[in-house]
Design an enzyme around this catalytic site. Structure first.
Site, short mmCIF file in Angstrom:
data_model
loop_
_atom_site.label_atom_id
_atom_site.label_comp_id
_atom_site.label_asym_id
_atom_site.label_seq_id
_atom_site.Cartn_x
_atom_site.Cartn_y
_atom_site.Cartn_z
N ARG A 1 0.82 -1.20 0.00
CA ARG A 1 0.00 0.00 0.00
C ARG A 1 0.86 1.26 0.00
O ARG A 1 2.04 1.23 0.34
CB ARG A 1 -0.94 0.00 1.21
CG ARG A 1 -2.03 -1.05 1.11
CD ARG A 1 -3.09 -0.89 2.19
NE ARG A 1 -2.55 -1.06 3.52
CZ ARG A 1 -2.41 -0.09 4.40
NH1 ARG A 1 -2.74 1.17 4.08
NH2 ARG A 1 -1.93 -0.32 5.61
N LYS B 1 -8.25 -2.09 2.14
CA LYS B 1 -8.06 -1.13 3.21
C LYS B 1 -9.00 0.07 3.04
O LYS B 1 -9.41 0.69 4.03
CB LYS B 1 -6.61 -0.66 3.24
CG LYS B 1 -6.25 0.16 4.48
CD LYS B 1 -6.51 -0.58 5.77
CE LYS B 1 -5.54 -1.70 6.01
NZ LYS B 1 -5.70 -2.34 7.36
N HIS C 1 -9.48 -3.16 14.22
CA HIS C 1 -8.46 -3.78 13.38
C HIS C 1 -7.96 -5.00 14.14
O HIS C 1 -6.96 -4.94 14.86
CB HIS C 1 -7.34 -2.79 13.09
CG HIS C 1 -6.34 -3.29 12.09
ND1 HIS C 1 -5.07 -2.78 11.97
CD2 HIS C 1 -6.43 -4.26 11.15
CE1 HIS C 1 -4.42 -3.41 11.01
NE2 HIS C 1 -5.23 -4.32 10.50
N SER D 1 -0.30 -4.87 10.67
CA SER D 1 0.04 -5.86 9.65
C SER D 1 1.33 -6.59 10.01
O SER D 1 2.32 -5.97 10.39
CB SER D 1 0.21 -5.16 8.29
OG SER D 1 0.63 -6.05 7.31
N LYS E 1 -2.13 -11.65 13.37
CA LYS E 1 -3.60 -11.77 13.48
C LYS E 1 -4.14 -12.95 12.69
O LYS E 1 -4.92 -13.76 13.20
CB LYS E 1 -4.28 -10.48 12.99
CG LYS E 1 -3.98 -9.24 13.81
CD LYS E 1 -4.85 -8.05 13.39
CE LYS E 1 -4.67 -7.65 11.95
NZ LYS E 1 -3.28 -7.26 11.62
N THR E 2 -3.73 -13.05 11.42
CA THR E 2 -4.25 -14.13 10.57
C THR E 2 -3.79 -15.49 11.07
O THR E 2 -4.58 -16.43 11.17
CB THR E 2 -3.80 -13.90 9.11
OG1 THR E 2 -4.31 -12.64 8.65
CG2 THR E 2 -4.32 -15.01 8.21
#
Length: 397
Positions: free
Chosen positions: A75, A218, A237, A255, A259-260
Site C-alpha cells: 500500500r 483497506k 483492526h 500488519s 492476526k491471521t
C-alpha cells in the site's frame, strides 16, 4: 441506437441491460454503452480473462491464480487522501495519517479515472457487502479494468446470493479502480502519480497509479472505520475466533503481527482474520475473505492457510517454478509482502455467518521491540483500556 453490452449473472449466463446496474453505474460516469461490462463474473471466467489479457499471470500447482500487482507491491499510505467537505470535516482527525484533499482535486481524479475506464474494452463490476450483520452491512460496488482486481474483491467482500444480487439496487459506496493509470502529479494535493482518495459526501473511492489490490481492501475498512462509530458501534483492526463453548477471542495488531496466523486455529472457529465490528450483541466480521501473508508459509506451520490456497484464491507477487508451477514461499525476490486472498469458507472451521459472541479474551499483538511491555503481559482492565486508547504498538524490529 446505442450498442448494447453483455453482463453475466453469478451462474455465468449472459443477459442484456441490467436496468439497476445501468442506472447506478451510469451515475458514476461509466459509459456502459461503449464497454463490455461484466458483473459478478464467475471465478473461472475471471481466471480466463486474467490469463488472456494480463501479462505475468499464471496458475499455481495448487490451482490458485498467480498474478503481479505491478510496480507497487504494497500500500501507499502517504498517497491516501480524504476529501475535506462540510458534512464530514468536523468528524475526522486531520493530520499526517488523514490528509485533506479538496473537493475540486477529487473531481479531477474522478474524471481522470472515469476517462481511463471508459477507454477499456471490458470492465468488471463486483457488487458485494461489507459486514456480516445485516443491520450494519454496506453495499460496496467495485468497478475495475483487471480481472485480478475483480477476483480479489470477490474474495474479500461478502458475496451476495443470486436473489440478493437481483434486488441489490444502488450501492452505498463505489470504488473506481483505475490503478493502471497515473494521477496527475500537478493536481493540487498530489505528492506522486499515485492517489487513493475517499469522498464520504459522494460515497466514492478513486484509485490511480497503483495496481496493488490491498488498497481496495483497506479502503473498505477506512469507510467502515468512519461510518460504524457514527452508528454507535466500534470498528476494530483485529482478528477473531470462537471456542467450542462460544468464547470469543480478539487479536489486535498491525500488519504482520500475527492476526491471521493466530486466528486460524484448528481447535477454534474462525470469525475473521483482520477487520471486525463490536456491537451491543457481539462481534461481526467486515469481510468475506482473508488476506494472508505467505512469506515462509508451509503446510506444517500453518496448515489451514496453506490448504486455503487453491482454485479461486489469488496469489500476489510470489515466485514459482516455471516447469512445476510450485510456489516458493521462502523467495522474497519480488517483495517480502507476498500475499494470498481467499474466501473465508476456504478455512475448514470458519464460522458462517461470521458473527460471534461478546469477546472473553482480548490479545494485543504489540510486536514490542522497545521494551515498553514485557514479551507476555497480563493487563488489568484499566491497563488494557489505557493501551487501547493510546493505540500502543511497536513497528516491526
Amino acid at each position: 441506437m446505442a450498442p448494447s453490452y453483455s453482463t453475466r449473472s453469478p451462474a455465468g449466463s449472459i443477459y442484456k441491460h441490467d436496468a439497476a446496474l445501468d442506472a447506478s453505474v451510469g451515475k458514476d460516469g461509466i459509459d456502459y454503452t461503449r464497454v463490455n461490462l461484466l458483473r459478478n463474473t464467475a471465478v473461472a471466467k475471471l481466471y480466463e480473462d486474467a490469463l488472456r489479457y494480463e501479462p505475468g499471470t499464471s496458475i499455481s500447482s495448487a490451482g490458485a491464480l498467480v498474478t503481479s500487482s505491478g510496480k507497487k507491491t504494497g500500500r501507499s499510505p502517504r498517497d491516501k487522501r480524504i476529501v475535506d467537505e462540510p458534512s464530514t470535516s468536523e468528524d475526522i482527525w486531520w493530520g499526517p495519517v488523514n490528509t485533506k484533499l479538496s473537493e475540486h482535486a477529487f473531481l479531477i481524479n474522478h474524471e481522470r479515472a472515469v476517462d481511463y475506464l471508459n477507454t477499456r474494452e471490458r470492465l468488471y463490476v463486483f457488487d458485494g457487502y461489507a459486514g456480516w450483520d445485516p443491520k450494519y452491512r454496506l453495499k460496496i460496488r467495485v468497478v475495475c479494468a483487471r480481472a485480478y482486481h475483480s477476483l480479489f474483491m470477490h474474495n474479500m467482500l461478502i458475496r451476495p446470493t443470486e436473489e440478493e444480487l437481483k434486488t441489490y439496487g444502488e450501492p452505498d459506496f463505489t470504488i473506481l479502480n483505475a490503478g493502471a493509470f497515473p494521477a496527475n502529479r500537478y493536481t493540487t494535493g498530489m505528492t506522486s502519480n499515485t492517489s487513493v482518495s475517499i469522498n464520504f459526501k459522494l460515497r466514492q473511492m478513486v484509485i490511480l497509479g497503483t495496481e496493488y489490490a490491498g488498497e481496495m481492501k483497506k479502503g473498505v475498512f477506512t469507510i467502515m472505520h468512519y461510518l460504524m462509530p457514527k452508528a454507535g458501534v466500534l470498528s476494530l483492526h483485529s482478528s477473531a475466533n470462537q471456542g467450542p463453548q462460544g468464547d470469543t477471542s480478539l487479536f489486535f495488531g498491525l500488519s504482520g503481527t500475527g492476526k491471521t496466523t493466530l486466528s486460524a486455529d484448528a481447535a477454534r472457529a474462525l470469525i475473521g482474520d483482520d477487520e471486525h465490528v463490536w456491537t451491543d450483541t457481539g462481534v461481526f466480521n467486515i469481510e468475506g475473505g482473508c488476506y494472508a501473508k505467505t512469506l515462509d508459509l508451509s503446510a506444517e506451520k500453518e496448515p489451514e492457510i496453506f490448504g486455503a490456497i487453491r482454485f479461486g484464491s489469488v496469489l500476489e507477487n510470489v515466485v514459482f517454478d516455471e516447469d512445476t508451477r510450485v510456489v516458493d514461499y521462502s523467495d522474497k525476490t519480488l517483495t517480502e509482502n507476498t500475499r494470498c486472498a481467499y474466501p473465508i469458507e476456504y478455512i475448514p472451521n470458519a464460522l458462517i455467518p461470521c458473527i460471534g459472541n461478546h469477546p472473553k479474551n482480548i490479545v494485543m499483538l504489540t510486536c514490542d521491540a522497545q521494551g515498553v511491555l514485557p514479551p507476555v503481559s497480563k493487563l488489568t482492565s484499566a491497563q488494557a483500556m489505557y493501551h487501547f486508547i493510546s493505540g500502543y504498538t511497536s513497528k516491526m524490529a
